[in-house]
Design a protein around this motif. Structure first.
Motif, short mmCIF file in Angstrom:
data_model
loop_
_atom_site.label_atom_id
_atom_site.label_comp_id
_atom_site.label_asym_id
_atom_site.label_seq_id
_atom_site.Cartn_x
_atom_site.Cartn_y
_atom_site.Cartn_z
N ILE A 195 0.92 -1.25 0.01
CA ILE A 195 -0.09 -0.06 -0.02
C ILE A 195 1.05 1.36 0.10
O ILE A 195 0.27 2.51 -0.21
CB ILE A 195 -0.93 0.01 1.18
N LEU A 196 2.37 1.18 0.22
CA LEU A 196 3.05 2.50 -0.06
C LEU A 196 3.93 2.27 -1.32
O LEU A 196 3.86 3.38 -1.99
CB LEU A 196 3.87 2.22 1.33
N ARG A 197 4.34 1.06 -1.45
CA ARG A 197 5.40 0.94 -2.43
C ARG A 197 4.87 1.20 -3.92
O ARG A 197 5.23 1.86 -4.73
CB ARG A 197 6.16 -0.39 -2.52
N GLU A 204 -1.89 0.92 -8.61
CA GLU A 204 -2.80 0.34 -7.42
C GLU A 204 -2.42 -0.51 -6.44
O GLU A 204 -1.45 -1.39 -6.77
CB GLU A 204 -3.97 -0.03 -8.15
N ALA A 205 -2.83 -0.63 -5.16
CA ALA A 205 -2.67 -1.68 -4.25
C ALA A 205 -3.86 -2.05 -3.42
O ALA A 205 -4.71 -1.29 -3.37
CB ALA A 205 -1.36 -1.25 -3.34
N VAL A 206 -4.07 -3.13 -2.99
CA VAL A 206 -4.98 -3.82 -2.29
C VAL A 206 -4.80 -3.57 -0.71
O VAL A 206 -3.66 -4.17 -0.43
CB VAL A 206 -5.62 -4.98 -2.62
N LEU A 207 -5.86 -3.09 0.07
CA LEU A 207 -5.70 -3.19 1.50
C LEU A 207 -6.77 -4.17 1.98
O LEU A 207 -7.85 -3.72 1.98
CB LEU A 207 -5.93 -1.66 2.10
N PRO A 208 -6.46 -5.21 2.58
CA PRO A 208 -7.28 -6.03 3.15
C PRO A 208 -7.72 -6.06 4.39
O PRO A 208 -8.48 -6.89 4.94
CB PRO A 208 -6.59 -7.50 2.70
N ILE A 272 -4.96 3.32 -3.22
CA ILE A 272 -5.25 2.02 -2.22
C ILE A 272 -6.67 1.75 -2.43
O ILE A 272 -7.52 2.49 -1.97
CB ILE A 272 -4.85 2.58 -1.01
N ARG A 273 -6.98 0.59 -2.91
CA ARG A 273 -8.37 -0.11 -2.75
C ARG A 273 -8.53 -0.98 -1.53
O ARG A 273 -7.77 -1.52 -1.19
CB ARG A 273 -8.56 -0.79 -3.89
#
Lengths: 323, 323
Positions: A195-197, A204-208, A272-273
């Motif tokens: 979520i940072l890189r 995009e990045a996924v936050l679970p 961040i999704r």
């Protein structure tokens, strides 16, 4: 001085080798020789002194003797299979993470007149829930994974072999390393870095998990510093207790995101999704959140104190210094 | 029910076998079969059901498989070499106390459809100084002997094999057992028993430490009770933390002597010769003095609450009930 890194193809091993090559020394000693070992051929760092790169599998009997015959002054033992794999393959985990470690220590014990400094990579996985909000140095090891069990056993062996004078060990319980460079991986902890890189590079990045989740972090740069300090410190202060909980930064995911916003703006944060994953949530619920690492701090070990520092280190070390 | 005791020729093993033979049952289950194993042939207790006595050395590869093939419902794993010997012979200690234990657990894991209750004898030797005056259940394991290291590793393995469902383990950290029956031995802790057992029978005993020395005790009778409770308890309450610090009595040597006076008079006390031994003093200084064993207490484990009870148990069990 001859330094050997076992597990030199891993993230910390590679960065440590690069740092040693750049410095040309370890503490006050000039670096005469560097031996880099892993199950896959490690990269050869630029600017290094006499460097040997080789493949070797510590979990094969006899390998440890071959490595120890080179008589390195300092051995960084960073080789391990990770938590998920050690859980999925019970026998492989014990063979690599326990037997491999024990065979290395045994080979050192049997080598006459040889007492190297051995830095053993342990993990906060030696701790399992329930535990207090802030875990003290004297809290007991209650691993909830076979990986954590193997690391806790490695620490016990390291202390006993040190007490008996067979080696001079320092065990390092690394925080979760963040921001891990490279591609997103499937480790349950991967999202802390993802979520940072990824948003820092416009992806995009996924936050679970929720933004309230709290965890314990240090940068790859801090990890290398921990290794160098462990290799050069005066170990008499450790006595028979060779394992150290390292300093880190206790931060929530929300604090990670706030630091991302500060460094890279709302645009990055919008990448961040939020996709809650109940499995990852339940795994993360069993992880430590905060430590009182005063023993290692008193010995001079230092980590970052806010997430902006961690992001800045990543930008400098991985992204050429600018966004 | 088929019960196996490995280490059945030792003091606790022998008394446990005798108790099981007397009871004819374990908890609510009728005792159909008793298998007693040790490196020397165990005694055959009177009144037992179908009893097999056999010699076997767990530290020889393949032995564990042979024992596990008998599919006992409950295995008491009490076999170990003691602290002094494990310190004097490093390889023997690791082979018997660590490899032997791991091979037993491995043999159980590999036996399909088999999940016995396994009671593993651990020790307060997993704790080493410095520690607080009263050690809590969450205090970390910092052994100062190879024996203590091997016991701490055995506990970690027991917990991991239990968590994975390979066996159903309970680890018991026994207090120092007092009054040990039989002849005085050379163990550093021997005097704690010698200064009571010998004067009770009109013989002299040597006290090598001061009367202020405090330590942690339970009777042989309590030790057998611990074993029986561990074999029959509901282990769901243990979760993944299978090791238990057992209740005991924290008492000084002075309190031991006062109890001896109460039970056997000044004449008995006068048989104790004070001969300070600096070596034994320095060893004993590193030993735990007191525990808060609330977890085991909440699970119903009980020990004696004063030394008169411990002496009375000895008179009843070893001296025919009278002085």
């Amino acid at each position: 001085m001859h330094v050997m890194i076992i597990g030199a193809a891993g993230m910390i091993g590679r960065k440590l080798a690069e740092q040693l090559a750049r410095d040309g020394r370890l503490g006050t000693a000039s670096l005469a020789r560097l031996t880099l070992v892993d199950v896959v051929l490690p990269a050869r760092p630029g600017g290094a002194p006499e460097t040997t790169i080789r493949t070797a599998d510590l979990s094969v009997e006899g390998t440890a003797e071959t490595l120890v015959a080179l008589r390195p002054d300092v051995i960084f033992h960073l080789a391990a299979i990770v938590s998920g794999e050690a859980e999925a393959d019970f026998e492989k985990g014990y063979r690599i993470n326990l037997d491999g470690t024990r065979w290395l220590f045994e080979a050192i014990r049997r080598a006459e007149g040889y007492t190297p400094r051995v830095i053993f990579a342990s993990s906060i996985a030696v701790f399992g829930a329930p535990f207090p909000a802030k875990i003290e140095d004297s809290f007991f090891h209650t691993p909830l994974t076979s990986y954590g069990t193997q690391k806790a056993i490695g620490e016990l062996l390291l202390s006993d072999y040190s007490r008996r004078g067979f080696l001079d060990g320092v065990g390092l319980r690394f925080p979760t390393i963040c921001i891990r460079p490279g591609a997103p991986n499937k480790a349950a902890s991967g999202f802390f870095s993802n979520i940072l890189r990824e948003p820092l590079q416009g992806r995009e990045a996924v936050l679970p998990v929720s933004e309230e989740v709290r965890h314990w972090f240090a940068s790859p740069r801090a990890a290398v510093d921990f290794c160098l300090r462990a290799a050069t410190m005066d170990t008499t202060a450790l006595g028979a207790r060779r394992g150290l909980t390292l300093p880190g930064l206790s931060a929530t995911v929300g604090e990670q995101i706030a630091a991302l916003r500060e460094m890279a703006g709302d645009k990055a944060v919008r990448l961040i999704r939020h996709v809650p994953d109940p499995v990852i949530n339940s795994i993360v619920a069993g992880w430590p959140r905060d430590f009182d690492a005063r023993r290692a701090e008193a010995l001079g070990f230092r980590a970052e104190t806010d997430f902006a520092q961690i992001i800045r280190a990543h930008i400098e070390d991985e992204l050429g210094g600018t966004l």
